[in-house]
Write a protein that holds these residues in place. Structure first.
Motif, PDB file in Angstrom:
ATOM      1  N   SER A   2       0.855  -1.184   0.000  1.00 42.17           N
ATOM      2  CA  SER A   2       0.000   0.000   0.000  1.00 42.17           C
ATOM      3  C   SER A   2       0.893   1.236   0.000  1.00 42.17           C
ATOM      4  CB  SER A   2      -0.892  -0.007   1.232  1.00 42.17           C
ATOM      5  OG  SER A   2      -0.152   0.362   2.368  1.00 42.17           O
ATOM      6  N   ASP A 171     -18.538   1.832   3.866  1.00 42.67           N
ATOM      7  CA  ASP A 171     -17.133   1.495   4.119  1.00 42.67           C
ATOM      8  C   ASP A 171     -17.031   0.084   4.686  1.00 42.67           C
ATOM      9  OD1 ASP A 171     -17.276   4.256   3.787  1.00 42.67           O
ATOM     10  OD2 ASP A 171     -15.594   4.649   5.137  1.00 42.67           O
ATOM     11  N   ASN A 172     -16.051  -0.647   4.224  1.00 41.75           N
ATOM     12  CA  ASN A 172     -15.743  -1.965   4.778  1.00 41.75           C
ATOM     13  C   ASN A 172     -14.512  -1.871   5.671  1.00 41.75           C
ATOM     14  OD1 ASN A 172     -17.812  -3.235   3.198  1.00 41.75           O
ATOM     15  ND2 ASN A 172     -16.446  -2.979   1.434  1.00 41.75           N
ATOM     16  N   ASP A 174     -11.863  -3.525   5.754  1.00 38.75           N
ATOM     17  CA  ASP A 174     -10.551  -3.644   5.105  1.00 38.75           C
ATOM     18  C   ASP A 174     -10.118  -2.338   4.460  1.00 38.75           C
ATOM     19  OD1 ASP A 174     -12.105  -3.411   2.858  1.00 38.75           O
ATOM     20  OD2 ASP A 174     -11.645  -5.398   2.056  1.00 38.75           O
ATOM     21  N   SER A 176     -11.780  -0.737   2.028  1.00 41.97           N
ATOM     22  CA  SER A 176     -12.441  -0.493   0.744  1.00 41.97           C
ATOM     23  C   SER A 176     -13.790   0.171   0.985  1.00 41.97           C
ATOM     24  CB  SER A 176     -12.625  -1.808  -0.012  1.00 41.97           C
ATOM     25  OG  SER A 176     -13.496  -2.661   0.706  1.00 41.97           O
ATOM     26  N   GLU A 178     -17.559   0.368  -0.890  1.00 39.62           N
ATOM     27  CA  GLU A 178     -18.430  -0.029  -1.992  1.00 39.62           C
ATOM     28  C   GLU A 178     -18.951   1.240  -2.659  1.00 39.62           C
ATOM     29  OE1 GLU A 178     -20.854  -3.393  -1.236  1.00 39.62           O
ATOM     30  OE2 GLU A 178     -22.341  -2.868  -2.739  1.00 39.62           O
ATOM     31  N   LYS A 184      -9.728   5.427  -0.203  1.00 37.75           N
ATOM     32  CA  LYS A 184     -10.134   4.398   0.755  1.00 37.75           C
ATOM     33  C   LYS A 184     -10.902   5.030   1.919  1.00 37.75           C
ATOM     34  CE  LYS A 184      -7.968   0.919  -1.228  1.00 37.75           C
ATOM     35  NZ  LYS A 184      -8.721  -0.253  -1.695  1.00 37.75           N
ATOM     36  N   SER A 185     -11.316   4.186   2.811  1.00 39.52           N
ATOM     37  CA  SER A 185     -12.089   4.632   3.971  1.00 39.52           C
ATOM     38  C   SER A 185     -11.298   5.603   4.846  1.00 39.52           C
ATOM     39  CB  SER A 185     -12.476   3.415   4.813  1.00 39.52           C
ATOM     40  OG  SER A 185     -13.086   3.820   6.022  1.00 39.52           O
ATOM     41  N   LYS A 189      -8.801   0.582   8.112  1.00 43.09           N
ATOM     42  CA  LYS A 189      -7.751   0.055   7.257  1.00 43.09           C
ATOM     43  C   LYS A 189      -7.321  -1.288   7.826  1.00 43.09           C
ATOM     44  CE  LYS A 189      -3.233   0.960   5.442  1.00 43.09           C
ATOM     45  NZ  LYS A 189      -1.989   1.698   5.551  1.00 43.09           N
ATOM     46  N   ASN A 219     -20.772  -0.397   5.712  1.00 39.70           N
ATOM     47  CA  ASN A 219     -21.515  -0.816   4.518  1.00 39.70           C
ATOM     48  C   ASN A 219     -22.808  -1.562   4.877  1.00 39.70           C
ATOM     49  OD1 ASN A 219     -22.241  -1.674   1.956  1.00 39.70           O
ATOM     50  ND2 ASN A 219     -20.285  -2.681   1.513  1.00 39.70           N
ATOM     51  N   GLY A 466     -13.986   9.790   0.803  1.00 35.14           N
ATOM     52  CA  GLY A 466     -12.918   8.827   1.060  1.00 35.14           C
ATOM     53  C   GLY A 466     -11.664   9.562   1.493  1.00 35.14           C
ATOM     54  N   HIS A 545     -19.008  -2.307 -12.498  1.00 32.55           N
ATOM     55  CA  HIS A 545     -18.495  -1.052 -11.929  1.00 32.55           C
ATOM     56  C   HIS A 545     -19.348   0.161 -12.258  1.00 32.55           C
ATOM     57  CE1 HIS A 545     -16.839   0.253 -15.772  1.00 32.55           C
ATOM     58  NE2 HIS A 545     -16.318  -0.960 -15.923  1.00 32.55           N
TER      59      HIS A 545
END
Lengths: 697, 697
Positions: A2, A171-172, A174, A176, A178, A184-185, A189, A219, A466, A545
């Motif tokens: 990352s 937000d997930n 991990d 990510s 959706e 990212k979130s 993380k 999410n 994000g 997508h």
């Protein structure tokens, strides 16, 4: 691997509409004394946030070396205090006492505020029924100042129209997101909280400044790790709730309907099973032990593969009430999404109509939901398309609390690569007259609870934020977030008013910037519609997508999303007389409007009817010519957007300029591809040439 | 989490066509004495493999408790010995000496074999010029026995027509297989060799039994880990080569053209750079130090994003020769793929034609390649579609070694879910008359080296094998592997002959099984074509994975793969007169055939021409009616396949029965979806009804 993101918290892009720029000399001359003498009352965490914000803002407004000292006595020029405190001060002060009769305390709701200048006393009073109201008032005042509005004319009483003003994070854990298009979130993380809690605090400030009071932080598709947020990962929620609380924001979680099956040895999620009911009661009590002001749960059940009560032959009312019952003793809310439809449809089947699903699944349950259940209903019957009719369920359940769900994240509207300012779209939604109680029962009067005298109603929306430097990927997409908050507070605000406000507090007072940006933002939705799918038919995007054109991308799919174009015509017949009957789900006035090709507005014609390409629209154009014209026009308009923006290069922050400039280039590529594929597809299938003989491949 | 696969090595599915079933009593009565008295000469590893195979096979043929004891004296009924040994024996034996004049040693090539029964001496002689020839002969003999052919009539001299008989593995070191439909790699897992080396040995036996003599063991798209196979991971190659060598199979590697840049500090892969040339020479020498009989490299360069000589302004000849030069002193071969085309095409561009690419890129390089360079050319100009013309490059480079590339793995032909037996397709390819040296210069006479007197030529194919119990996913897909090997050995074998052979040695002598399977296999390609894309147009598959229908899936893409269907007609004009000129790449006779709509065979009509739906085919049907008819017919035929198979339930191994049964169900689903989407698409776009008024959605 990352790549670690470097976030510059001093950049204007990061500061968004709270960058607090130095005021003009003219304005300062007039107001410096007033602004330098502020007293703030209150001892709560919210009061601390108010003071912190003023300390951040005023020095920047006034001058770089200004140091704000709060006076603790009322004699100051600006007095910020809740009703109780104002009355206490009044007891010892003739001056304050003298204004009491002119302060409309009685008209202030729990979260409302009053900002009023008293000429005789040379006093600007900001008051409210609560510190939360004061907080909103302070952000409103700062907004007035940044816009350089005349403070001596202020007499502003504002109560939020909606009790629930919520944002949903998809937000997930991990990291990510959706349907996230801005990195990212900002929360998670690698299944832990991020290190940068300060950023969450800055986010809370932004939300408070636009009146958001509820946040669901994971999410709605709740997976294994996220289910643990109500269990062994609750520390993460506690930490976030502590930050949000300082800004008057209540924390909610998306809950996995099948949580007892994952988190306990219970092998069912049947809502009528006593073990399940008890489990939720105990689990919910545990959460309230840790977070006494926890908001409640958001639930996506029996939808797109998520578990739900249907598995056990129970109704959505059974499912929702079971969870609501667990929340009830703690004052929590259960927000149940109505996005329930058959996602295993056969494209050959022309009877089943996904558009009917929310109404068909929920209408008959009216009156069966508990008081603390709120049904969250997407604005349109499909899924956040660029143009859809309004969901007919609004107003159709007088005994049920309804929440309007919007999508700030631009899933189908350009994914924050393309500019698509959504306030005009949302205004169409909120102002849509349902005729539920005769003429003038717009959606906004349903979801604000006024039509059916409900309190657990309001707005929710999937957020577009994000961990990009500027929060929203496309800098101008900040305006969608801003506008959503303002609209949730007061859906009667005009799009122009909201947009002007955002431009001024983000970019300043320059007239050219104002004019260019107003034009760019207010036309962008219509431009996006022009170069994408025509006349309300929707979809035509790449599957999965959802970015970019693919005319047949969803035509032979299982998702209930068809255009039914053949060589003679296009559109889906949803009339009662000859189609799926969807049009009949509306109250009479709307049902009649949508039922016939003659009465149906052009912008939704293909949503409701299958018509020949040669059908003449109200504009006098044929459908096919409209397709060609709008697509050529759409691309031309994107080039104009570029032109407008390029002229602002010297006038806006360079980081923001580059960001928008790059994305306008991507947008042009996207628009050209849409234009060419749509025009070619319909030229090939219809065999009808463009009247103006433009290039179709 | 990986689920550990249990492989039952005794199952018939695993044993494939080498399960060696007990012979019929009748046949045994006649041949038991002969089969029980075998002497085998030879002391090489290959001889050991021969003995091992006989010890495996004969006891099973004869009876469960039979124990094979090789006699070391010639007096036995069957003598298996290479030419030198036969002559040595003859020196001490009048009997052997008496047959010498009747043994055609002079006609045996290096890898050929002779099996001949001498009545007077009651001796079955199997001889060859080498132990490798003997190995092929032994498998041929076992095949004859399993088929219960009359051994006393045997007089079989067989030399392989092609020197190179290769299979390409597209296996990656992580265990995945590009375009693999039968599980994971049998070689690699988690960037290591698999534990089950015995399975690799069984695989080598299968390959030797059909005459394969070359195997490239990693994906032509060579990534980071795979590049290391010529460096710090060479131990893995050594281990595999050691196993393959015992079965006469030479090991090749797919090489990353840019290897020096990954594996050394050299910052270029310019083929004319001295450092690069030296690096390859040293690296290659290192490989040969470890594997003295290493075969060489397979290279995909300047293709679909792979690096290549174009980057440095060099030609493919420069690139290939540089690597060939490094292999030359060791006798290695450099196999250079001709799959080079522009994969960033604009769908709007009707001038560029992907079909032209191999010819345009390579034709003019004829005569520039070194003797040990082989150009590997796909059978068709596109990419292994169900129907394509034959690549016009075959025969067009008299001074260049050409290898035919086929695809055994069913990427576009049903992915081993659908039955699609490809031998009939390949026969069309190998028998296609190029007219390179006048009439009767078929492809098989180009790639066997006979037309231009070349030795470094032959067959290559992407294999369909993975670690599924039955190797190929669909059990009947084993027939494609079997048939490929037999065809590479002798392209003059008929499809029926190969198929009957495979059915007998796999399923035995039952007449109903034979008839049903013959029908199923031989018609399956035509059935698959019926329900998929019509008349040579190809594609219409889902992008990416390439399974299932998507009429417009590749229509607006960058891959050069278009059907150009509009409301009047369909097809790509590739004529010289009005199209892309591709038809003109053929030798005159073929060029003239393909140039006009009148002469072009229907099966390729839409590949070469854009015609109206109302165009009448040779069959008397219109194009549109052909589309409808073939799609309805295709689905009906799949149901017939099911019927044929179901009748065999009692007659075939139950594991195999279930495997095929399940896949026929998947095939029917797939065929129905193809039929309905294709018919609906063309009905919608053409507006022309089916003459027979069948159901089109």
């Amino acid at each position: 691997m990352s790549i670690k993101k470097f976030i510059n918290k001093k950049s204007k892009a990061y500061q968004a509409w709270l960058s607090y720029e130095k005021l003009s000399d003219n304005y300062l001359n007039k107001n410096e004394e007033l602004l330098s003498n502020i007293s703030v009352y209150g001892k709560t965490n919210l009061s601390a946030s108010i003071k912190e914000e003023l300390k951040r803002a005023l020095p920047k407004f006034l001058a770089a070396d200004f140091k704000l000292n709060f006076k603790d006595r009322y004699q100051n020029k600006i007095l910020i205090a809740a009703e109780t405190e104002v009355k206490e001060i009044a007891a010892g002060s003739k001056e304050i006492s003298s204004i009491l009769n002119n302060v409309e305390f009685g008209e202030l709701d729990e979260e409302g505020y009053l900002i009023k200048y008293f000429k005789e006393q040379d006093l600007l009073l900001l008051t409210a029924a609560s510190d939360q109201g004061l907080l909103y008032g302070v952000f409103a005042l700062l907004r007035e100042i940044q816009q350089e509005n005349d403070l001596l004319e202020l007499d502003l009483l504002s109560n939020p129209k909606n009790n629930l003003r919520m944002l949903n994070h998809w937000d997930n854990l991990d990291g990510s997101i959706e349907r996230g298009y801005a990195g990212k979130s900002i929360f998670y993380k690698d299944n832990q909280l991020v290190n940068d809690l300060k950023r969450i605090r800055d986010y809370a400030r932004m939300l408070a400044s636009i009146g958001i009071n509820a946040l669901s932080i994971n999410n709605v598709n709740v997976s294994y790790q996220e289910t643990r947020l109500i269990d062994d990962k609750i520390e993460m929620v506690i930490t976030i709730a502590d930050i949000l609380r300082d800004y008057g924001i209540t924390t909610y979680l998306s809950a996995n309907y099948a949580s007892p099956m994952q988190l306990s040895s219970i092998d069912t999620a049947d809502p009528l099973d006593e073990k399940v009911r008890l489990w939720w009661k105990e689990k919910t009590a545990e959460i309230y032990d840790e977070i006494p002001d926890f908001g409640g749960f958001v639930v996506k059940a029996d939808s797109e593969g998520r578990p739900g009560p249907f598995t056990y032959g129970r109704s959505h009312a059974d499912g929702a009430n079971m969870m609501a019952e667990a929340l009830e003793p703690h004052g929590g809310l259960l927000i149940w999404r109505c996005f329930v439809y058959n996602c295993q449809q056969d494209w050959r089947d022309k009877e089943t109509d996904r558009a009917r699903a929310a109404y068909d699944n929920f209408k008959d349950l009216d009156g069966q939901f508990k008081e603390n259940v709120l049904l969250q209903i997407k604005n349109g019957p499909m899924d956040f398309q660029v143009r859809e009719p309004i969901t007919p369920l609004f107003g159709a359940m007088p005994e049920t609390n309804q929440v309007l769900e919007l999508q700030v994240t631009q899933e189908y509207t350009g994914q924050q690569k393309d500019l698509c300012y959504l306030i005009p779209q949302w205004k169409k939604v909120t102002d849509f007259d349902t005729y539920a109680e005769g003429e003038n029962t717009p959606v906004k009067r349903i979801v604000d609870g006024s039509t059916y005298n409900q309190k657990n109603t309001g707005f929710a929306a999937v957020v577009n934020v994000g961990n990009d430097q500027n929060w929203t990927g496309h800098h101008l997409a900040q305006a969608n977030l801003y506008g959503y908050g303002r609209l949730a507070w007061n859906p009667d605000l005009s799009a122009v008013k909201i947009t002007e406000e955002w431009i001024k507090i983000t970019f300043g007072q320059d007239q050219e910037v104002m004019e260019s940006l107003l034009r760019m933002l207010l036309y962008s939705w219509s431009i996006y519609e022009d170069y994408t799918s025509p006349l309300g038919i929707g979809w035509m995007v790449n599957p999965g997508h959802h970015y970019g054109v693919n005319v047949n991308g969803y035509e032979y799919s299982r998702w209930g999303t068809y255009h039914r174009a053949d060589h003679e015509g296009i559109g889906v017949d949803r009339s009662v007389a000859t189609g799926t009957g969807y049009a009949g789900q509306y109250f009479k006035e709307n049902a009649e409007k949508y039922e016939t090709i003659e009465n149906c507005p052009d912008e939704l014609l293909l949503f409701f009817h299958h018509v020949p390409y040669t059908h003449e629209l109200d504009s006098g154009k044929t459908v096919i010519q409209h397709i060609y014209d709008s697509h050529f026009r759409g691309v031309a308009a994107v080039k104009e957007l570029q032109g407008h923006w390029e002229k602002l290069e010297e006038k806006v922050d360079s980081e923001i300029f580059e960001n928008v400039n790059k994305r306008l280039k991507m947008q042009l590529d996207n628009a050209v591809e849409w234009r060419d594929q749509v025009n070619t597809y319909f030229h090939r299938i219809s065999g009808i040439d463009d009247k103006f003989d433009r290039k179709i491949y």
